[in-house]
Design a protein around this motif. Structure first.
Motif, mmCIF file in Angstrom:
data_model
loop_
_atom_site.group_PDB
_atom_site.id
_atom_site.type_symbol
_atom_site.label_atom_id
_atom_site.label_comp_id
_atom_site.label_asym_id
_atom_site.label_seq_id
_atom_site.Cartn_x
_atom_site.Cartn_y
_atom_site.Cartn_z
ATOM 1 N N THR A 179 0.840 -1.198 0.000
ATOM 2 C CA THR A 179 0.000 0.000 0.000
ATOM 3 C C THR A 179 0.878 1.253 0.000
ATOM 4 O OG1 THR A 179 -1.739 -1.142 1.241
ATOM 5 C CG2 THR A 179 -1.800 1.266 1.254
ATOM 6 N N LYS A 180 0.525 2.236 -0.817
ATOM 7 C CA LYS A 180 1.231 3.514 -0.816
ATOM 8 C C LYS A 180 0.655 4.397 0.293
ATOM 9 C CE LYS A 180 4.065 3.114 -4.329
ATOM 10 N NZ LYS A 180 5.528 3.257 -4.185
ATOM 11 N N ALA A 181 1.527 4.951 1.124
ATOM 12 C CA ALA A 181 1.077 5.791 2.236
ATOM 13 C C ALA A 181 2.028 6.959 2.424
ATOM 14 C CB ALA A 181 0.999 4.970 3.519
ATOM 15 N N ARG A 182 1.517 8.028 2.982
ATOM 16 C CA ARG A 182 2.353 9.185 3.286
ATOM 17 C C ARG A 182 3.323 8.814 4.404
ATOM 18 N NH1 ARG A 182 2.151 13.659 6.734
ATOM 19 N NH2 ARG A 182 0.206 12.923 7.666
ATOM 20 N N ALA A 183 4.597 9.086 4.191
ATOM 21 C CA ALA A 183 5.608 8.777 5.202
ATOM 22 C C ALA A 183 5.425 9.699 6.397
ATOM 23 C CB ALA A 183 7.009 8.948 4.624
ATOM 24 N N VAL A 184 5.348 9.086 7.564
ATOM 25 C CA VAL A 184 5.169 9.857 8.795
ATOM 26 C C VAL A 184 6.341 9.558 9.724
ATOM 27 C CG1 VAL A 184 3.711 10.273 10.800
ATOM 28 C CG2 VAL A 184 2.657 9.799 8.575
ATOM 29 N N TRP A 185 7.099 10.594 10.081
ATOM 30 C CA TRP A 185 8.172 10.415 11.046
ATOM 31 C C TRP A 185 7.627 10.695 12.445
ATOM 32 C CZ3 TRP A 185 10.220 13.551 14.791
ATOM 33 C CH2 TRP A 185 11.360 13.058 15.428
ATOM 34 N N TYR A 186 8.037 9.860 13.415
ATOM 35 C CA TYR A 186 7.647 10.116 14.796
ATOM 36 C C TYR A 186 8.823 9.817 15.712
ATOM 37 C CZ TYR A 186 6.705 5.062 14.504
ATOM 38 O OH TYR A 186 6.807 3.706 14.282
ATOM 39 N N ASP A 187 8.866 10.497 16.822
ATOM 40 C CA ASP A 187 9.984 10.455 17.758
ATOM 41 C C ASP A 187 9.941 9.159 18.557
ATOM 42 O OD1 ASP A 187 11.942 10.880 19.569
ATOM 43 O OD2 ASP A 187 11.112 12.683 20.461
ATOM 44 N N SER A 188 10.541 8.091 17.990
ATOM 45 C CA SER A 188 10.499 6.779 18.638
ATOM 46 C C SER A 188 11.574 5.882 18.046
ATOM 47 C CB SER A 188 9.120 6.136 18.439
ATOM 48 O OG SER A 188 9.155 4.758 18.774
ATOM 49 N N PRO A 189 12.169 4.981 18.858
ATOM 50 C CA PRO A 189 13.136 4.015 18.305
ATOM 51 C C PRO A 189 12.480 3.016 17.358
ATOM 52 C CG PRO A 189 12.642 3.510 20.600
ATOM 53 C CD PRO A 189 12.019 4.833 20.315
ATOM 54 N N THR A 242 17.251 -5.650 27.790
ATOM 55 C CA THR A 242 17.949 -4.636 28.588
ATOM 56 C C THR A 242 17.036 -3.772 29.450
ATOM 57 O OG1 THR A 242 17.821 -2.944 26.862
ATOM 58 C CG2 THR A 242 19.682 -4.477 26.751
ATOM 59 N N GLY A 243 15.744 -3.708 29.129
ATOM 60 C CA GLY A 243 14.852 -2.799 29.836
ATOM 61 C C GLY A 243 15.021 -1.360 29.411
ATOM 62 N N CYS A 244 15.725 -1.144 28.293
ATOM 63 C CA CYS A 244 15.953 0.206 27.751
ATOM 64 C C CYS A 244 15.683 0.179 26.247
ATOM 65 C CB CYS A 244 17.404 0.655 27.974
ATOM 66 S SG CYS A 244 17.982 0.507 29.671
ATOM 67 N N PHE A 245 15.807 1.330 25.605
ATOM 68 C CA PHE A 245 15.753 1.407 24.149
ATOM 69 C C PHE A 245 17.155 1.685 23.627
ATOM 70 C CE2 PHE A 245 11.238 2.655 24.991
ATOM 71 C CZ PHE A 245 10.670 1.554 24.355
ATOM 72 N N PRO A 246 17.487 1.210 22.434
ATOM 73 C CA PRO A 246 18.855 1.419 21.919
ATOM 74 C C PRO A 246 19.154 2.868 21.568
ATOM 75 C CG PRO A 246 17.456 0.398 20.242
ATOM 76 C CD PRO A 246 16.667 0.406 21.511
ATOM 77 N N TRP A 247 18.114 3.632 21.257
ATOM 78 C CA TRP A 247 18.244 5.059 20.950
ATOM 79 C C TRP A 247 16.882 5.705 21.153
ATOM 80 C CZ3 TRP A 247 20.180 1.365 17.453
ATOM 81 C CH2 TRP A 247 19.231 0.809 16.605
ATOM 82 N N ALA A 248 16.858 7.004 21.276
ATOM 83 C CA ALA A 248 15.593 7.708 21.507
ATOM 84 C C ALA A 248 14.794 7.855 20.218
ATOM 85 C CB ALA A 248 15.853 9.077 22.124
ATOM 86 N N GLU A 249 15.500 8.158 19.123
ATOM 87 C CA GLU A 249 14.832 8.280 17.830
ATOM 88 C C GLU A 249 15.767 7.784 16.737
ATOM 89 O OE1 GLU A 249 15.718 12.666 16.141
ATOM 90 O OE2 GLU A 249 14.286 12.659 17.807
ATOM 91 N N THR A 250 15.186 7.240 15.678
ATOM 92 C CA THR A 250 15.980 6.632 14.613
ATOM 93 C C THR A 250 16.343 7.675 13.563
ATOM 94 O OG1 THR A 250 14.614 4.673 15.005
ATOM 95 C CG2 THR A 250 16.118 4.592 13.146
ATOM 96 N N THR A 251 17.187 8.624 13.940
ATOM 97 C CA THR A 251 17.677 9.628 12.995
ATOM 98 C C THR A 251 19.128 9.931 13.329
ATOM 99 O OG1 THR A 251 17.186 11.620 14.291
ATOM 100 C CG2 THR A 251 15.386 10.711 12.970
ATOM 101 N N HIS A 252 19.817 10.568 12.385
ATOM 102 C CA HIS A 252 21.211 10.914 12.603
ATOM 103 C C HIS A 252 21.368 12.058 13.605
ATOM 104 C CE1 HIS A 252 21.693 8.387 9.053
ATOM 105 N NE2 HIS A 252 22.973 8.289 9.376
ATOM 106 N N ASP A 253 20.267 12.654 14.027
ATOM 107 C CA ASP A 253 20.315 13.665 15.095
ATOM 108 C C ASP A 253 20.546 13.009 16.454
ATOM 109 O OD1 ASP A 253 19.803 15.649 13.244
ATOM 110 O OD2 ASP A 253 17.631 15.580 13.545
ATOM 111 N N ASP A 254 20.295 11.706 16.537
ATOM 112 C CA ASP A 254 20.433 10.967 17.788
ATOM 113 C C ASP A 254 21.824 10.337 17.839
ATOM 114 O OD1 ASP A 254 20.299 8.450 19.492
ATOM 115 O OD2 ASP A 254 18.337 9.302 19.942
ATOM 116 N N CYS A 255 22.633 10.679 18.852
ATOM 117 C CA CYS A 255 24.018 10.202 18.903
ATOM 118 C C CYS A 255 24.107 8.687 19.050
ATOM 119 C CB CYS A 255 24.789 10.899 20.021
ATOM 120 S SG CYS A 255 24.121 10.631 21.679
#
Length: 379
Positions: A179-189, A242-255
């Motif tokens: 299905t073609k859908a509009r890409a939506v970015w959201y602040d999540s790993p 681990t009880g954690c997330f590997p990163w806060a968001e999946t973007t290059h802004d996240d170290c």
């Protein structure tokens, strides 16, 4: 497959729309308690007054929910979620003046999020047990032509306190594959890296709005593929271990994500160099190769407690390029081995102790054989 799945779901929605009835909830159900709520609406634990059956009633506000989206989720859950680890609708749907409602199997022991200890995770045996079930459930959904798109701990429900039986639910975002859908970015790993450009689009749209510029910003469109779920399963494995997330968001802004991407790219180059190389089983085994690789290019610090075996699985599922990402069935190839470094060390310690005992037995057996031979010569 995609076209067939989409057509069949559309037909079911059309037919069920013709038989939608209006009911008063309190006349047919004894509502017990609230199980959960979110932007979609709320889920209540209820007992059917005539049947005495416990069930979950999912309420969707009519003001913010279209009839087609309600019927799509209901019919997908009813007709396609036949795997034992997928939450299934029970064939009861109706409307009230303010809600659309359907009944589904109830997760009486909460969701997986409640079973994860912060910064500790779950016992490794439980993690592998949960992931083996989800592997089958998601593979089943994909085989029917659908992608879930919202796999996370809050959408995985427990049928017992020990997580021996879990069910993936909440199919509000599920769509036919392709299905073609509009890409939506959201602040999540759990957000996939392929939609990172959508973050820039959202920022540009917000900037223009703040400046009073009404010129529209062109949306980014993507094809919804099953690899979206693979990424979510990889993040989920890390979270459970681990009880954690590997990163806060999946973007290059996240170290943290940036470090992972740099490590992954280095691993990919090493794998390219090794194409065509061969090692015999006598020279080394698979685990040893993984250990050598991990020593040569250690993973980012957030992965330091995870074993080489589990890191290889995560590399399959958390591949930044969706076309190279492994499917949920890959998980089954990694069950049984250690997913945490401390588990691996314990297994090695036990193996060394067993080898020592075996050596003692062999050496003791040799002495006894020599004594027997000596006795025969004396006779």
């Amino acid at each position: 497959m995609t076209t067939v799945a989409a057509q069949e779901l559309d037909e079911l929605c059309f037919l069920s729309a013709q038989s939608m009835s209006s009911l008063k909830t309190s006349e047919h159900f004894q509502v017990v308690k609230l199980l959960g709520e979110g932007s979609y609406g709320k889920v209540m634990l209820a007992v059917h007054k005539k049947r005495g059956t416990p069930m979950a009633l999912k309420f969707f506000p009519r003001q913010s929910t279209t009839l087609i989206s309600f019927l799509r989720e209901y019919n997908l859950s009813l007709s396609f979620c036949t795997h034992p680890s997928l939450t299934r609708a029970l064939g009861i749907f109706f409307c009230t003046p303010t809600y659309y409602v359907f009944a589904q199997q109830a997760g009486l022991y909460g969701d997986l999020y409640s079973a994860i200890v912060s910064e500790e995770g779950m016992e490794e045996e439980g993690v592998q047990r949960v992931m083996s079930q989800l592997s089958g459930a998601v593979s089943h959904l994909h085989s029917l032509g659908f992608v879930h798109r919202d796999i996370k701990p809050e959408n995985i429900f427990l049928c017992d306190r020990s997580c021996r039986w879990v069910k993936l639910g909440d199919f509000g975002l599920a769509r036919p594959i392709g299905t073609k859908a509009r890409a939506v970015w959201y602040d999540s790993p759990f957000c996939t890296p392929e939609v990172e450009p959508a973050k820039k689009i959202e920022k540009e749209r917000e900037k223009r709005y703040n400046n009073g510029d009404e010129e529209p910003v062109e949306d980014m469109w993507i094809s919804l593929e099953s690899t979206i779920d693979s990424w979510a399963l990889g993040v989920l494995i890390y979270c459970l271990l681990t009880g954690c997330f590997p990163w806060a968001e999946t973007t290059h802004d996240d170290c943290d994500y940036r470090r992972y991407k740099a490590w992954f790219d280095c691993e990919a180059k090493k794998d390219e160099i090794k194409v065509g190389e061969w090692r015999s089983e006598e020279e080394t085994d698979n685990i040893t190769i993984k250990e050598e690789n991990q020593r040569a290019n250690p993973p980012p610090s957030q992965f330091q407690g995870i074993s080489p075996l589990a890191m290889t699985l995560l590399k399959e599922l958390l591949h930044p390029e969706p076309k190279h990402r492994g499917g949920p069935e890959e998980i089954l190839c990694y069950l049984g081995g250690p997913w945490l470094m401390e588990t691996e060390r314990e297994e090695k310690r036990k193996a060394e102790e067993a080898e020592k005992e075996a050596r003692k037995v062999r050496e003791g057996g040799g002495v006894e054989e020599e004594l027997v031979r000596e006795g025969r010569r004396e006779r």
